[in-house]
Design a protein around this motif. Sequence first.
Motif, PDB file in Angstrom:
ATOM      1  N   ILE A  18      89.647  49.100 -37.694  1.00 34.20           N
ATOM      2  CA  ILE A  18      88.299  49.679 -38.090  1.00 34.20           C
ATOM      3  C   ILE A  18      87.400  49.130 -36.952  1.00 34.20           C
ATOM      4  O   ILE A  18      87.604  47.938 -36.492  1.00 34.20           O
ATOM      5  CB  ILE A  18      87.873  49.416 -39.498  1.00 34.20           C
ATOM      6  CG1 ILE A  18      86.970  50.507 -39.779  1.00 34.20           C
ATOM      7  CG2 ILE A  18      87.497  47.745 -40.061  1.00 34.20           C
ATOM      8  CD1 ILE A  18      86.782  50.592 -41.431  1.00 34.20           C
ATOM      9  N   GLY A  19      86.192  49.601 -36.973  1.00 35.84           N
ATOM     10  CA  GLY A  19      85.100  49.049 -35.962  1.00 35.84           C
ATOM     11  C   GLY A  19      85.903  48.925 -34.634  1.00 35.84           C
ATOM     12  O   GLY A  19      86.387  49.729 -34.329  1.00 35.84           O
ATOM     13  N   GLY A  20      85.629  47.936 -34.060  1.00 35.19           N
ATOM     14  CA  GLY A  20      86.013  47.977 -32.629  1.00 35.19           C
ATOM     15  C   GLY A  20      87.497  47.687 -32.510  1.00 35.19           C
ATOM     16  O   GLY A  20      88.143  48.174 -31.234  1.00 35.19           O
ATOM     17  N   SER A  21      88.361  47.455 -33.462  1.00 38.20           N
ATOM     18  CA  SER A  21      89.835  47.541 -33.622  1.00 38.20           C
ATOM     19  C   SER A  21      90.185  49.091 -33.582  1.00 38.20           C
ATOM     20  O   SER A  21      91.501  49.381 -33.951  1.00 38.20           O
ATOM     21  CB  SER A  21      90.204  46.533 -34.714  1.00 38.20           C
ATOM     22  OG  SER A  21      89.771  45.516 -34.410  1.00 38.20           O
ATOM     23  N   SER A  54      93.474  43.922 -35.805  1.00 38.12           N
ATOM     24  CA  SER A  54      92.536  43.266 -36.536  1.00 38.12           C
ATOM     25  C   SER A  54      92.096  41.913 -35.778  1.00 38.12           C
ATOM     26  O   SER A  54      93.162  40.919 -36.174  1.00 38.12           O
ATOM     27  CB  SER A  54      92.707  43.080 -38.038  1.00 38.12           C
ATOM     28  OG  SER A  54      91.623  42.334 -38.692  1.00 38.12           O
ATOM     29  N   LYS A  55      91.031  41.773 -35.111  1.00 36.01           N
ATOM     30  CA  LYS A  55      90.789  40.457 -34.636  1.00 36.01           C
ATOM     31  C   LYS A  55      90.893  39.244 -35.749  1.00 36.01           C
ATOM     32  O   LYS A  55      91.549  38.355 -35.577  1.00 36.01           O
ATOM     33  CB  LYS A  55      89.281  40.238 -34.155  1.00 36.01           C
ATOM     34  CG  LYS A  55      88.917  39.152 -33.505  1.00 36.01           C
ATOM     35  CD  LYS A  55      87.609  38.925 -32.983  1.00 36.01           C
ATOM     36  CE  LYS A  55      87.198  37.577 -32.706  1.00 36.01           C
ATOM     37  NZ  LYS A  55      85.747  37.740 -31.797  1.00 36.01           N
ATOM     38  N   THR A  56      90.357  39.508 -37.040  1.00 31.35           N
ATOM     39  CA  THR A  56      90.288  38.378 -37.898  1.00 31.35           C
ATOM     40  C   THR A  56      91.668  38.284 -38.913  1.00 31.35           C
ATOM     41  O   THR A  56      91.919  37.527 -39.554  1.00 31.35           O
ATOM     42  CB  THR A  56      89.069  38.737 -38.811  1.00 31.35           C
ATOM     43  OG1 THR A  56      89.144  40.042 -39.324  1.00 31.35           O
ATOM     44  CG2 THR A  56      87.895  38.214 -38.134  1.00 31.35           C
ATOM     45  N   THR A  64      90.067  41.865 -42.379  1.00 32.03           N
ATOM     46  CA  THR A  64      89.065  42.983 -42.873  1.00 32.03           C
ATOM     47  C   THR A  64      89.748  43.835 -44.008  1.00 32.03           C
ATOM     48  O   THR A  64      90.962  44.476 -43.855  1.00 32.03           O
ATOM     49  CB  THR A  64      88.705  43.721 -41.546  1.00 32.03           C
ATOM     50  OG1 THR A  64      88.591  43.055 -40.671  1.00 32.03           O
ATOM     51  CG2 THR A  64      87.805  44.788 -41.960  1.00 32.03           C
ATOM     52  N   GLY A  72      84.703  42.133 -31.150  1.00 29.15           N
ATOM     53  CA  GLY A  72      85.444  43.251 -31.551  1.00 29.15           C
ATOM     54  C   GLY A  72      85.094  44.652 -30.862  1.00 29.15           C
ATOM     55  O   GLY A  72      86.018  45.413 -30.471  1.00 29.15           O
ATOM     56  N   ARG A  73      83.538  44.814 -30.427  1.00 26.73           N
ATOM     57  CA  ARG A  73      83.285  45.937 -29.903  1.00 26.73           C
ATOM     58  C   ARG A  73      83.434  45.969 -28.297  1.00 26.73           C
ATOM     59  O   ARG A  73      83.050  46.735 -27.640  1.00 26.73           O
ATOM     60  CB  ARG A  73      81.822  46.190 -30.203  1.00 26.73           C
ATOM     61  CG  ARG A  73      81.091  45.267 -30.208  1.00 26.73           C
ATOM     62  CD  ARG A  73      79.654  45.216 -30.937  1.00 26.73           C
ATOM     63  NE  ARG A  73      78.713  44.560 -30.712  1.00 26.73           N
ATOM     64  CZ  ARG A  73      78.782  43.391 -31.630  1.00 26.73           C
ATOM     65  NH1 ARG A  73      79.538  43.154 -32.437  1.00 26.73           N
ATOM     66  NH2 ARG A  73      77.649  42.487 -31.524  1.00 26.73           N
ATOM     67  N   GLN A 123      78.703  51.927 -32.072  1.00 23.35           N
ATOM     68  CA  GLN A 123      79.331  50.598 -32.288  1.00 23.35           C
ATOM     69  C   GLN A 123      78.792  49.773 -31.231  1.00 23.35           C
ATOM     70  O   GLN A 123      78.114  48.566 -31.395  1.00 23.35           O
ATOM     71  CB  GLN A 123      80.631  50.245 -32.778  1.00 23.35           C
ATOM     72  CG  GLN A 123      80.879  48.950 -33.284  1.00 23.35           C
ATOM     73  CD  GLN A 123      82.288  48.255 -33.103  1.00 23.35           C
ATOM     74  OE1 GLN A 123      83.134  48.797 -32.479  1.00 23.35           O
ATOM     75  NE2 GLN A 123      82.551  47.193 -33.880  1.00 23.35           N
ATOM     76  N   GLU A 181      75.534  48.078 -33.051  1.00 22.68           N
ATOM     77  CA  GLU A 181      76.266  46.670 -33.706  1.00 22.68           C
ATOM     78  C   GLU A 181      75.573  45.275 -32.545  1.00 22.68           C
ATOM     79  O   GLU A 181      75.455  44.386 -33.072  1.00 22.68           O
ATOM     80  CB  GLU A 181      77.571  46.585 -33.841  1.00 22.68           C
ATOM     81  CG  GLU A 181      77.872  45.351 -34.908  1.00 22.68           C
ATOM     82  CD  GLU A 181      79.597  45.775 -35.058  1.00 22.68           C
ATOM     83  OE1 GLU A 181      80.341  45.139 -34.201  1.00 22.68           O
ATOM     84  OE2 GLU A 181      79.912  45.975 -36.384  1.00 22.68           O
ATOM     85  N   GLN A 239      77.186  39.764 -35.271  1.00 24.05           N
ATOM     86  CA  GLN A 239      76.748  41.137 -36.347  1.00 24.05           C
ATOM     87  C   GLN A 239      76.577  40.617 -37.622  1.00 24.05           C
ATOM     88  O   GLN A 239      77.475  41.044 -38.501  1.00 24.05           O
ATOM     89  CB  GLN A 239      78.029  42.190 -35.972  1.00 24.05           C
ATOM     90  CG  GLN A 239      79.314  41.494 -36.223  1.00 24.05           C
ATOM     91  CD  GLN A 239      80.116  40.740 -35.238  1.00 24.05           C
ATOM     92  OE1 GLN A 239      79.905  40.929 -34.144  1.00 24.05           O
ATOM     93  NE2 GLN A 239      80.597  39.494 -35.667  1.00 24.05           N
ATOM     94  N   VAL A 250      76.489  43.042 -41.017  1.00 23.68           N
ATOM     95  CA  VAL A 250      77.405  43.732 -41.724  1.00 23.68           C
ATOM     96  C   VAL A 250      77.930  42.924 -42.783  1.00 23.68           C
ATOM     97  O   VAL A 250      78.872  43.412 -43.756  1.00 23.68           O
ATOM     98  CB  VAL A 250      78.774  43.893 -40.729  1.00 23.68           C
ATOM     99  CG1 VAL A 250      78.228  44.921 -39.538  1.00 23.68           C
ATOM    100  CG2 VAL A 250      79.599  42.810 -40.343  1.00 23.68           C
ATOM    101  N   LYS A 273      79.460  43.483 -47.093  1.00 22.57           N
ATOM    102  CA  LYS A 273      80.915  43.345 -47.458  1.00 22.57           C
ATOM    103  C   LYS A 273      80.903  42.539 -48.784  1.00 22.57           C
ATOM    104  O   LYS A 273      81.912  42.738 -49.672  1.00 22.57           O
ATOM    105  CB  LYS A 273      81.496  42.461 -46.373  1.00 22.57           C
ATOM    106  CG  LYS A 273      81.831  43.253 -45.124  1.00 22.57           C
ATOM    107  CD  LYS A 273      82.443  42.422 -43.962  1.00 22.57           C
ATOM    108  CE  LYS A 273      82.629  42.928 -42.648  1.00 22.57           C
ATOM    109  NZ  LYS A 273      82.980  42.096 -41.654  1.00 22.57           N
TER     110      LYS A 273
HETATM  111  O1  F6P Z   1      82.211  44.636 -39.825  1.00 20.30           O
HETATM  112  C1  F6P Z   1      81.980  44.606 -38.632  1.00 20.30           C
HETATM  113  C2  F6P Z   1      83.255  44.133 -37.736  1.00 20.30           C
HETATM  114  O2  F6P Z   1      83.362  42.888 -37.926  1.00 20.30           O
HETATM  115  C3  F6P Z   1      83.189  44.763 -36.444  1.00 20.30           C
HETATM  116  O3  F6P Z   1      82.414  43.701 -35.391  1.00 20.30           O
HETATM  117  C4  F6P Z   1      84.533  44.593 -35.962  1.00 20.30           C
HETATM  118  O4  F6P Z   1      84.914  45.359 -34.820  1.00 20.30           O
HETATM  119  C5  F6P Z   1      85.412  45.274 -36.959  1.00 20.30           C
HETATM  120  O5  F6P Z   1      84.517  44.433 -38.259  1.00 20.30           O
HETATM  121  C6  F6P Z   1      86.815  45.011 -36.959  1.00 20.30           C
HETATM  122  O6  F6P Z   1      86.960  43.666 -37.402  1.00 20.30           O
HETATM  123  P1  F6P Z   1      88.631  42.982 -37.268  1.00 20.30           P
HETATM  124  O7  F6P Z   1      88.765  43.520 -35.963  1.00 20.30           O
HETATM  125  O8  F6P Z   1      88.313  41.531 -37.415  1.00 20.30           O
HETATM  126  O9  F6P Z   1      89.317  43.751 -38.220  1.00 20.30           O
END
Ligand code: F6P
Length: 540
Positions: free
Chosen positions: A152-155, A205-207, A210, A267-268, A349, A353, A497, A500, A504
């Motif tokens: 989602i988002g940048g991913s 997902s970077k993190t 999410t 992410g973006r 985004q 963002e 960012q 956001v 959450k």
């Molecule tokens: O909620 C915003 C955000 O942190 C974006 O900046 C990012 O692209 C997206 O969520 C997805 O995050 P992730 O790649 O960690 O799942």
Amino acid sequence: MSTLRSKDAWQALERHYESMRKRRLRDLFARDADRAKHFSAEAAGWRLDYSKHRVSHATMQHLFALARECKLEARRDAMFAGDKVNNTEHRAALHIALRAPAGSVIECDGENVVPGVHATLDRMAVFADAVRNGDLIGFSGKRIRNIVNIGIGGSDLGPVMAYEALRHYSDRTLRMRFVSNVDHTDFAEAVRDLEPEETLFIVASKTFTTLETMTNAHTARDWLLAAAGSKQAVKKHFVALSTNREAVRKFGIPAMHTFGFEDWVGGRYSMDSAIGLSTMIAIGPRAFGEMLDGFHAMDEHFRNAPLEENLPAIMGLLSVWYTDFFGAETVAVLPYEQYLKRFPAYLQQLTMESNGKRVTRGGKAVDVATGPVFWGEPGTNGQHSFYQLIHQGTRLIPCDFIAFGQSLNPSGRHHDLLLANVIAQAEALAFGKTLKEVRDEGVPASLAPHKVFEGNRPSSLLTAQRLTPATLGALVALYEHSVFVQAAIWDINPFDQWGVELGKVLAKKVAEEIESPRKRLAHDASTNHAIRWYRKARAQ
Ligand code: F6P
């Protein structure tokens, strides 16, 4: 208070604006037969014609002076040098390293990051080729044909946009799908005609925390296991793109199916990192490399060209000019290219963002308007929908028109008509139609005011010969750096960012309250009412 308003160049611009706000594009063009030449610049396969903007040579000089007073060049150089320009997260923003050629040196914390980037690209290429060649086999022994990117988002937005944009270059035997929304409909519709034994899930997902992505990833795993029967199937059917290797391992995805990147990739700003694996599978490693070359060409232009010829600088400064002096609140992005249909969503985004901020990097309230709202649709569809407001409404909406000299699907007059439309729209917006011209056509007096086009509505025309992986990369880099230019003027951090977060956190609390119907509610009356309504609705 931000000190922006107190800068000499800002004050000079305020005075200059008084002399420009009523100037007509008709007059500016009448005075300079070569205006289109004087107000255009080229780089990395793109030409920017900004002559239909409400600017004079003096305006541009004032804007460049502002950029210099805001130390734009030093800030740009700091970003390229790997400084921790994302000050609130103590991180570099080194997306430019993702497309640096092998052999270049870009240091972060004293370490050259380029070899690591290329090692990941090489692993991605081996994997992408295995999928494309039919060597990747699912649990039943059949080849993988379906690729579902979950993110989602940048991913998500970068991968979907790039896939749609470069579909012409993609392997049509593979079915690419993208799931982002936590609304289960998204997943259900994406997989309803797919066989689990032929499906690969890419969890991007970077993190790797999410909520939406992890919920969908678990649903995907259940969907797969219901068909496969054994947990071993996860190893064959899942790939992870993430910086959080530990969470990936816990999910059950092996290291050989994990493609990482570093925390200096936002992410973006990540579509050209491992997050681009779906793009690489679709178009192949070679074309992916051409896309990176396009990004890099624009990076080099941004880094080296004088501001006066620098596309991202010019675009970013024009955005400041309209946002802060003309009070424009939005920018319409209007690609006359069907393959760019997701480009406006991607830009939303990237731009909002990044620059939707109300405090400076130092935490002081900004005293001017920042990030405009970006929106748009591919031409010509928008013409039959919202262009009415752009032409005759009361708001000033600068437009970015994007067009290509050649169609990837040429047929008859289609492309001539498409290009005729984009050229005509920019002309109509700039020059309009006066009351006299309307009357001279014999229009009755009562109807005449309705047929007047005020004109003087600004637009950029961005053109390239063809939509290719390289021109796409350069286009994305152009907007990335234009966003950076705006942020440098406003002295805001475009790489965090925090906005956001609150939603959450509250959503997590509300989800617990919904799923534990006896929990006492202590929100405001409206929120309490909504939760009670939904508790009842879900129970019926
Ligand atoms: O909620 C915003 C955000 O942190 C974006 O900046 C990012 O692209 C997206 O969520 C997805 O995050 P992730 O790649 O960690 O799942």
